[in-house]
Design an enzyme around this catalytic site. Structure first.
Site, short mmCIF file in Angstrom:
data_model
loop_
_atom_site.label_atom_id
_atom_site.label_comp_id
_atom_site.label_asym_id
_atom_site.label_seq_id
_atom_site.Cartn_x
_atom_site.Cartn_y
_atom_site.Cartn_z
N SER A 233 -3.34 -0.26 -0.56
CA SER A 233 -3.70 -1.49 0.15
C SER A 233 -5.03 -1.28 0.87
O SER A 233 -5.38 -0.14 1.20
CB SER A 233 -2.61 -1.84 1.17
N TYR B 176 4.24 -0.26 6.78
CA TYR B 176 3.48 -0.56 5.56
C TYR B 176 2.17 0.23 5.58
O TYR B 176 1.80 0.88 4.59
CB TYR B 176 3.19 -2.06 5.51
#
Ligand code: GCO
Length: 254
Positions: free
Chosen positions: A145, A158
């Site tokens: 990400s 995350y």
């Protein structure tokens, strides 16, 4: 014909492959000749997507398992290897998100996100490497990400997992490069996926994404496919340990 991006004969497992970025990557790989194996937990959803690809004349199968179930994941990969004679590629794309202020973020929630987004990538990569090595090589792509190098509040699990996955990418790249196995990552920016619907529906957040992205829009899942084809193809034959950003420039804008 130029074979630089030709994936004919390459069997590639894509976790989280029934929707969003995973399906977009799988579709692009199949459009370049690969046999894609879509993974997810929902058999009906997987079969519907695989059938859609087959109807378009593409090669697609399914492998239903929860990436947190190591035995199931290993068995599925062994079945692919048995059926096709070789597992050429693995895309560790399956991932979950949990958004909550730190004081309400439970340890259980944190561990579930890390297990799904990082630990599963470790064991699936290990099993893929075991299967790829006798064939002289293969490819692994991890979906990381833009977050990880950068952070925002309320998504600590995350961010920690995705930054850890960047590091795992580098660790495996250096260890299995001698076996001809290339390990890279793709770092999406803010992409219009199901996971991000709550963010897209929040006007302030969506306006912030648009203002922070030089291309001034959310990305489309289909815009992730080309990166996957590149890293799975001959075009990427000397790319190892790399993180390919596909974020419209968001990660470089102040
Ligand atoms: C969030 C989003 C992000 C994006 C993407 C950004 O809550 O901020 O879910 O995590 O999905 O990872 O790069």
């Amino acid at each position: 014909m130029n074979t630089l991006f030709d994936l004919a004969g390459r069997v590639i497992l894509v976790t989280g492959g029934s929707r969003g970025i995973g399906f977009a990557m799988a579709e692009a790989l199949a459009q370049h000749g690969a046999t894609v194996v879509l993974n997810g937990r929902d058999v009906a959803a997987l079969e519907a997507k695989a059938e859609a690809l087959r109807t378009a004349g593409l090669k697609a199968e399914i492998a239903a398992f929860d990436v947190n179930d190591e035995a199931a994941g290993r068995a599925a990969m062994e079945r692919i290897n048995q059926t096709h004679g070789r597992l050429y590629g693995l895309i560790n794309n399956a991932g979950i998100q949990h958004r909550s202020p730190i004081l309400e973020f439970t340890t259980k929630d944190f561990e579930h996100v890390v297990s799904t987004n990082l630990t599963s990538c470790f064991y699936l990569s290990r099993e893929a490497i075991r299967l790829m090595t006798p064939h002289g090589g293969g490819r692994i792509i991890n979906t990381v990400s833009m977050l990880g190098v950068q952070a925002r509040p309320t998504v600590p699990a995350y961010i920690a997992a995705k930054e850890g996955l960047r590091a795992l990418t580098r660790a495996l790249a250096v260890e299995v490069g001698p076996q001809g196995i290339l390990v890279n990552a793709i770092a999406p920016g803010y992409i219009a996926t199901e996971m991000n619907v709550p963010l897209m529906e929040n006007k302030d957040f969506s306006d912030w994404v648009v203002s922070k992205t030089p291309m001034q829009r959310w990305g489309k899942p289909s815009e992730l496919g080309g990166g996957a084809v590149y890293l799975m193809s001959e075009a990427g034959a000397f790319v190892n340990g790399h993180v390919l950003s596909i974020d419209g420039g968001m990660s470089v804008q102040v």
